[in-house]
Design a protein around this motif. Structure first.
Motif, PDB file in Angstrom:
ATOM      1  N   ASN A  77      30.918  32.621  31.485  1.00  0.00           N
ATOM      2  CA  ASN A  77      31.765  32.932  32.650  1.00  0.00           C
ATOM      3  C   ASN A  77      33.202  32.485  32.397  1.00  0.00           C
ATOM      4  OD1 ASN A  77      29.614  33.987  34.061  1.00  0.00           O
ATOM      5  ND2 ASN A  77      29.651  32.493  35.699  1.00  0.00           N
ATOM      6  N   LEU A  78      33.359  31.272  31.855  1.00  0.00           N
ATOM      7  CA  LEU A  78      34.704  30.766  31.590  1.00  0.00           C
ATOM      8  C   LEU A  78      35.402  31.613  30.524  1.00  0.00           C
ATOM      9  CD1 LEU A  78      34.035  26.922  31.633  1.00  0.00           C
ATOM     10  CD2 LEU A  78      35.100  28.306  33.429  1.00  0.00           C
ATOM     11  N   LEU A  79      34.679  31.962  29.475  1.00  0.00           N
ATOM     12  CA  LEU A  79      35.265  32.792  28.422  1.00  0.00           C
ATOM     13  C   LEU A  79      35.589  34.195  28.936  1.00  0.00           C
ATOM     14  CD1 LEU A  79      33.107  31.540  25.456  1.00  0.00           C
ATOM     15  CD2 LEU A  79      35.594  31.285  25.687  1.00  0.00           C
ATOM     16  N   SER A  80      34.767  34.723  29.816  1.00  0.00           N
ATOM     17  CA  SER A  80      35.044  36.028  30.421  1.00  0.00           C
ATOM     18  C   SER A  80      36.367  35.993  31.180  1.00  0.00           C
ATOM     19  CB  SER A  80      33.901  36.416  31.365  1.00  0.00           C
ATOM     20  OG  SER A  80      34.191  37.612  32.028  1.00  0.00           O
ATOM     21  N   ASN A  81      36.597  34.906  31.917  1.00  0.00           N
ATOM     22  CA  ASN A  81      37.875  34.751  32.625  1.00  0.00           C
ATOM     23  C   ASN A  81      39.033  34.657  31.640  1.00  0.00           C
ATOM     24  OD1 ASN A  81      36.768  34.872  35.157  1.00  0.00           O
ATOM     25  ND2 ASN A  81      36.846  32.673  35.528  1.00  0.00           N
ATOM     26  N   ILE A  82      38.813  33.954  30.550  1.00  0.00           N
ATOM     27  CA  ILE A  82      39.864  33.825  29.541  1.00  0.00           C
ATOM     28  C   ILE A  82      40.200  35.201  28.963  1.00  0.00           C
ATOM     29  CG2 ILE A  82      40.350  32.939  27.207  1.00  0.00           C
ATOM     30  CD1 ILE A  82      38.835  30.337  28.127  1.00  0.00           C
ATOM     31  N   ARG A 128      40.276  34.794  43.712  1.00  0.00           N
ATOM     32  CA  ARG A 128      40.852  35.053  42.398  1.00  0.00           C
ATOM     33  C   ARG A 128      42.196  34.364  42.339  1.00  0.00           C
ATOM     34  NH1 ARG A 128      40.287  41.275  41.389  1.00  0.00           N
ATOM     35  NH2 ARG A 128      41.011  40.598  39.388  1.00  0.00           N
ATOM     36  N   GLY A 129      42.625  34.016  41.134  1.00  0.00           N
ATOM     37  CA  GLY A 129      43.854  33.244  40.945  1.00  0.00           C
ATOM     38  C   GLY A 129      45.093  33.934  41.459  1.00  0.00           C
ATOM     39  N   SER A 134      44.946  43.629  39.650  1.00  0.00           N
ATOM     40  CA  SER A 134      44.088  44.803  39.762  1.00  0.00           C
ATOM     41  C   SER A 134      43.059  44.835  38.644  1.00  0.00           C
ATOM     42  CB  SER A 134      44.943  46.075  39.714  1.00  0.00           C
ATOM     43  OG  SER A 134      45.667  46.121  38.500  1.00  0.00           O
ATOM     44  N   SER A 135      42.949  43.754  37.890  1.00  0.00           N
ATOM     45  CA  SER A 135      41.981  43.708  36.803  1.00  0.00           C
ATOM     46  C   SER A 135      40.578  43.517  37.358  1.00  0.00           C
ATOM     47  CB  SER A 135      42.334  42.582  35.837  1.00  0.00           C
ATOM     48  OG  SER A 135      42.386  41.361  36.526  1.00  0.00           O
ATOM     49  N   GLU A 136      39.591  43.713  36.457  1.00  0.00           N
ATOM     50  CA  GLU A 136      38.207  43.599  36.884  1.00  0.00           C
ATOM     51  C   GLU A 136      37.892  42.174  37.287  1.00  0.00           C
ATOM     52  OE1 GLU A 136      35.440  43.340  33.230  1.00  0.00           O
ATOM     53  OE2 GLU A 136      37.091  44.624  32.628  1.00  0.00           O
ATOM     54  N   GLY A 137      36.829  42.011  38.046  1.00  0.00           N
ATOM     55  CA  GLY A 137      36.392  40.694  38.481  1.00  0.00           C
ATOM     56  C   GLY A 137      36.181  40.688  39.971  1.00  0.00           C
ATOM     57  N   ASN A 138      35.214  39.839  40.403  1.00  0.00           N
ATOM     58  CA  ASN A 138      34.904  39.810  41.823  1.00  0.00           C
ATOM     59  C   ASN A 138      35.083  38.428  42.430  1.00  0.00           C
ATOM     60  OD1 ASN A 138      32.570  38.342  41.063  1.00  0.00           O
ATOM     61  ND2 ASN A 138      31.466  40.255  40.708  1.00  0.00           N
ATOM     62  N   GLY A 139      35.531  37.471  41.634  1.00  0.00           N
ATOM     63  CA  GLY A 139      35.776  36.139  42.174  1.00  0.00           C
ATOM     64  C   GLY A 139      34.528  35.296  42.333  1.00  0.00           C
ATOM     65  N   LEU A 140      33.413  35.698  41.733  1.00  0.00           N
ATOM     66  CA  LEU A 140      32.186  34.916  41.845  1.00  0.00           C
ATOM     67  C   LEU A 140      31.921  34.040  40.628  1.00  0.00           C
ATOM     68  CD1 LEU A 140      29.778  37.546  43.422  1.00  0.00           C
ATOM     69  CD2 LEU A 140      30.539  35.422  44.460  1.00  0.00           C
ATOM     70  N   GLY A 141      32.562  34.326  39.501  1.00  0.00           N
ATOM     71  CA  GLY A 141      32.258  33.635  38.247  1.00  0.00           C
ATOM     72  C   GLY A 141      32.387  32.129  38.316  1.00  0.00           C
ATOM     73  N   LEU A 164      49.318  26.678  32.489  1.00  0.00           N
ATOM     74  CA  LEU A 164      48.172  26.190  31.731  1.00  0.00           C
ATOM     75  C   LEU A 164      46.979  26.053  32.662  1.00  0.00           C
ATOM     76  CD1 LEU A 164      46.895  25.001  29.131  1.00  0.00           C
ATOM     77  CD2 LEU A 164      47.657  22.759  29.967  1.00  0.00           C
ATOM     78  N   PHE A 165      45.911  26.767  32.329  1.00  0.00           N
ATOM     79  CA  PHE A 165      44.674  26.689  33.098  1.00  0.00           C
ATOM     80  C   PHE A 165      43.678  25.895  32.276  1.00  0.00           C
ATOM     81  CE2 PHE A 165      40.453  28.139  34.287  1.00  0.00           C
ATOM     82  CZ  PHE A 165      40.506  28.027  35.668  1.00  0.00           C
ATOM     83  N   LYS A 166      43.028  24.942  32.922  1.00  0.00           N
ATOM     84  CA  LYS A 166      42.086  24.070  32.227  1.00  0.00           C
ATOM     85  C   LYS A 166      40.802  23.974  33.033  1.00  0.00           C
ATOM     86  CE  LYS A 166      41.844  19.179  31.075  1.00  0.00           C
ATOM     87  NZ  LYS A 166      42.634  17.952  30.972  1.00  0.00           N
ATOM     88  N   ALA A 167      39.675  24.208  32.356  1.00  0.00           N
ATOM     89  CA  ALA A 167      38.356  24.049  32.964  1.00  0.00           C
ATOM     90  C   ALA A 167      37.574  23.056  32.118  1.00  0.00           C
ATOM     91  CB  ALA A 167      37.627  25.383  33.018  1.00  0.00           C
TER      92      ALA A 167
END
Length: 178
Positions: A77-82, A128-129, A134-141, A164-167
Motif C-alpha cells: 500500500n505504501l509503495l503504491s502511494n509512492i 487523500r493528500g 485526479s490520479s487514481e486512488g480512493n483514500g483507503l490505502g 518530504l513524506f515519511k511513513a
C-alpha cells in the motif's frame, strides 16, 4: 469500471480489518528479506516509475514479530502511494532499523503534489493528500495499512516536512521475545 472493482475490494478489506475478523498469524519475519522480495515483485513498476529506490539497513538480518502477509500488504500500500504520488525522477529511501524492543521500516519520498492536509487526516478513510488530484486512488490505502499494523500490535506513523513524506512501520523486535 476498474476503479469500481478496486473500490469495492478495498471497502470489503477495510470492513474486515476494522471488524477484527481477519486472522493474524504471528511469526518471526526477516524484514530485510521481506523488503527485498516485495521490491523484486514490483520490479516492473519500479522501472516504469523512474524513481530511484535506496534501501538502507542497520543489519543484514533484522527480525520483526508480526504477520508476514499483512505486513506485505501494508508495504505494498505504501509503495503504491509512492508510485502514484512521488515526484518523478526523485529518490525513495527505505530504511530498516533495529532498536532494543522494536524494528522499523521507514519509507521516505518527495511528493509531486503540495501536501495540503493535516497529517492526522491522512489515515482517515477516503482522505487523500491533495483533494484536487485526479490520479487514481480512493483514500483507503493508509486507513487499511494502519488497521493492519494495529492488528499486528505495531504502529504506522506518518509525517510531512515540506514536500518530504515519511511513513514509518514499527513492529515488535523478535529478539526481545526469545
Amino acid at each position: 469500471m476498474y476503479w469500481i472493482v478496486n473500490l469495492t475490494e478495498d471497502l470489503f478489506e477495510a470492513a474486515k480489518v476494522t471488524s477484527g475478523s481477519i486472522a493474524v498469524n504471528f511469526q518471526k519475519i526477516n524484514i530485510n528479506s521481506l523488503v527485498s522480495q516485495i521490491m523484486g515483485e514490483l520490479d516492473e513498476k519500479i522501472q516504469e516509475s523512474k524513481l530511484e529506490f535506496i534501501i538502507n539497513s542497520t543489519s543484514d538480518r533484522i527480525y520483526g514479530y508480526g504477520d508476514g502477509s499483512h505486513l506485505s500488504r501494508v508495504m505494498e500500500n505504501l509503495l503504491s502511494n509512492i508510485f502514484k504520488y512521488a515526484l518523478k525522477e526523485s529518490r525513495v529511501y527505505i530504511d530498516i532499523t533495529e532498536k532494543e524492543k522494536e524494528v522499523s521500516v521507514t519509507f521516505k519520498n518527495i511528493s509531486a503534489y503540495k501536501l495540503n492536509i493535516p497529517i492526522d487526516e491522512l489515515m482517515e478513510r477516503f482522505k487523500r493528500g491533495d483533494e484536487s488530484r485526479s490520479s487514481e486512488g480512493n483514500g483507503l490505502g493508509l486507513a487499511i495499512a494502519n488497521s493492519l499494523m494495529e492488528l499486528q500490535k505495531g504502529k504506522l506513523s506518518l509525517s510531512i516536512d515540506g514536500d518530504l513524506f515519511k511513513a514509518e512501520l514499527v513492529l515488535i523486535n523478535y529478539r526481545t521475545l526469545t
